[in-house]
Design an enzyme around this catalytic site. Structure first.
Site, PDB file in Angstrom:
ATOM      1  N   HIS A  24      38.873  91.907  33.513  1.00 48.99           N
ATOM      2  CA  HIS A  24      38.749  92.744  32.309  1.00 48.99           C
ATOM      3  C   HIS A  24      38.578  91.911  31.043  1.00 48.99           C
ATOM      4  CE1 HIS A  24      43.036  92.499  30.879  1.00 48.99           C
ATOM      5  NE2 HIS A  24      43.323  92.402  32.156  1.00 48.99           N
ATOM      6  N   ASP A  75      45.086  86.721  29.269  1.00 53.83           N
ATOM      7  CA  ASP A  75      45.012  87.932  30.104  1.00 53.83           C
ATOM      8  C   ASP A  75      43.962  88.845  29.478  1.00 53.83           C
ATOM      9  OD1 ASP A  75      45.340  90.244  31.524  1.00 53.83           O
ATOM     10  OD2 ASP A  75      47.370  90.644  30.843  1.00 53.83           O
ATOM     11  N   GLU A 135      41.187  97.848  30.242  1.00 52.48           N
ATOM     12  CA  GLU A 135      42.180  97.749  31.318  1.00 52.48           C
ATOM     13  C   GLU A 135      43.593  97.878  30.770  1.00 52.48           C
ATOM     14  OE1 GLU A 135      45.002  95.754  34.132  1.00 52.48           O
ATOM     15  OE2 GLU A 135      44.574  95.288  32.041  1.00 52.48           O
ATOM     16  N   GLU A 136      43.810  97.297  29.599  1.00 46.23           N
ATOM     17  CA  GLU A 136      45.178  97.236  29.057  1.00 46.23           C
ATOM     18  C   GLU A 136      45.704  98.603  28.611  1.00 46.23           C
ATOM     19  OE1 GLU A 136      47.040  94.810  29.403  1.00 46.23           O
ATOM     20  OE2 GLU A 136      45.840  92.993  29.537  1.00 46.23           O
TER      21      GLU A 136
HETATM   22 ZN   LIG Z   1      45.263  91.763  32.712  1.00 48.08          ZN
END
Ligand SMILES: [Zn+2]
Length: 361
Positions: free
Chosen positions: A72, A189, A222-223
């Site tokens: 992502h 991330d 995604e988050e």
């Molecule tokens: Zn992630």
């Protein structure tokens, strides 16, 4: 590709990806960069209606497997929710941010034209705060971003409005000398996953042709609950899916071994199960075998923590056998995360080997 060249590519791509801002729903900067890179190393790359970047590298066998790699593009951050008449900005978090991180954080606010304005997350001075509240972490609703503006008009003239995005800033750094080499920085991330996917795509382009078709999904949002990846999955129609993540390493003082989730310097992490999926057992077996064939250490991501896009896409179509491979990282969702170079390289090489060899499940 030589080892030195791969290392250089990994560091420079991570540096670039950790400098771009891409809070959920506003991934433009990351999307532009990834699309231009992906076009060079796939047969076709494009943007779908959700804003995901998709790519395809066709295999030699038209009946071969279609294998999707998903990472992502978005990161956790802040959405400007209100502009006070005296020029302060109110915000709401997009994605999970520990509220203990807010007070005093260095903030980068994105303007309409893409410029950056610096700010500080401020709060009432402790001297005039109720003693009962002094030891508590304030909620975001009690905080504000101070960009130094004198009024609302000045804020608007800078191109900051309701809906503008902001991030807790963190400087990128590569240090080859400590702990065998590490990188630290913002938005690892899942820019680390994006980096791994781009490096693997590059390796596959320069490798002998393979029968299977490799599909790339660099997904949005995604988050905030994996909102981008269903559209990508519908369009790519994979037979197998692999989520690439940058996951929690809790190998820090005070955490017992059984709660460390993953640890730095122990190779790629393979998830057995998390809150969104129980991963395909044969695929998991193949991941382990390929890592071991290359002489790499690998580790389990301890079951039951968190979730990934695979938790969403494995249930689509007639069911998609799925796996999750992660680079362990300390301090994710904070302004500065840390990954070991050895883990990133081992993840890239293991995934490349997984894709290059037949997958029989
Ligand atoms: Zn992630």
């Amino acid at each position: 590709m030589s080892e030195d060249k791969l290392l250089e590519n990994v560091i420079e791509t991570q540096r670039k990806l950790a400098t771009l801002i891409g809070v959920s729903g506003h991934e433009n900067e990351v999307r532009d960069f990834i699309l231009s890179e992906l076009k060079k190393i796939t047969d076709e790359a494009w943007i779908d209606k959700m804003g995901n970047v998709l790519g395809i590298k066709k295999g030699t066998d038209p009946n071969g497997l279609r294998i999707m790699i998903d990472a992502h593009m978005d990161e956790v951050g802040l959405l400007i929710s209100f502009i006070e008449s005296n020029g302060f900005l109110r915000f709401t978090p997009l994605g999970g941010i520990d509220k203990r991180l807010y007070p005093g954080s260095d903030i980068k606010v994105q303007t309409k034209s893409g410029k950056i304005v610096s700010g500080i997350i401020g709060m009432n001075p402790p001297h005039i705060t109720d003693p009962k509240l002094r030891d508590k972490s304030p909620d975001y609703m009690d905080l504000f971003i101070d960009i130094g503006a004198k009024n609302e008009e000045e804020v608007k003239n800078l191109g900051i409005m309701v809906g503008s995005r902001a991030v807790l800033d963190g400087r990128f750094e590569y240090n080859p000398d400590i702990g065998g080499g590490f990188m630290r920085g913002r938005a690892f991330d899942d820019r680390t996953g994006c980096n791994v996917a781009l490096q693997v795509a590059k390796l596959i382009k320069n490798s002998d042709p393979i029968p299977n078709t490799i599909l790339y999904s660099f997904s949005v949002c995604e988050e905030v609950g994996g909102r981008g990846v269903p559209a990508a999955t519908n369009e790519l129609k994979p037979d197998i899916g692999i989520a690439l993540e940058n996951t929690i390493a809790a190998d820090v003082p005070g955490v017992p071994l059984n709660k460390q989730i993953t640890r730095l310097n122990h190779g790629p992490a393979f998830t057995v199960a998390d809150r969104g999926a129980i991963y395909h057992e044969k695929l998991l077996e193949i991941f382990k075998i390929r890592a071991e064939e290359l002489g790499f250490e690998w580790q389990y991501k301890t079951p039951a923590y968190g979730g990934t896009n695979a938790g969403i896409f494995h249930k689509m179509h007639k069911g998609i056998p799925s796996g999750c491979i992660s680079v362990p990282s300390r301090y994710i969702h904070s302004p500065i995360a840390m990954v070991r170079i050895s883990d990133v390289l081992a993840t890239i090489k293991t995934l490349h080997a997984i894709l290059m060899k037949p997958i029989e499940i």
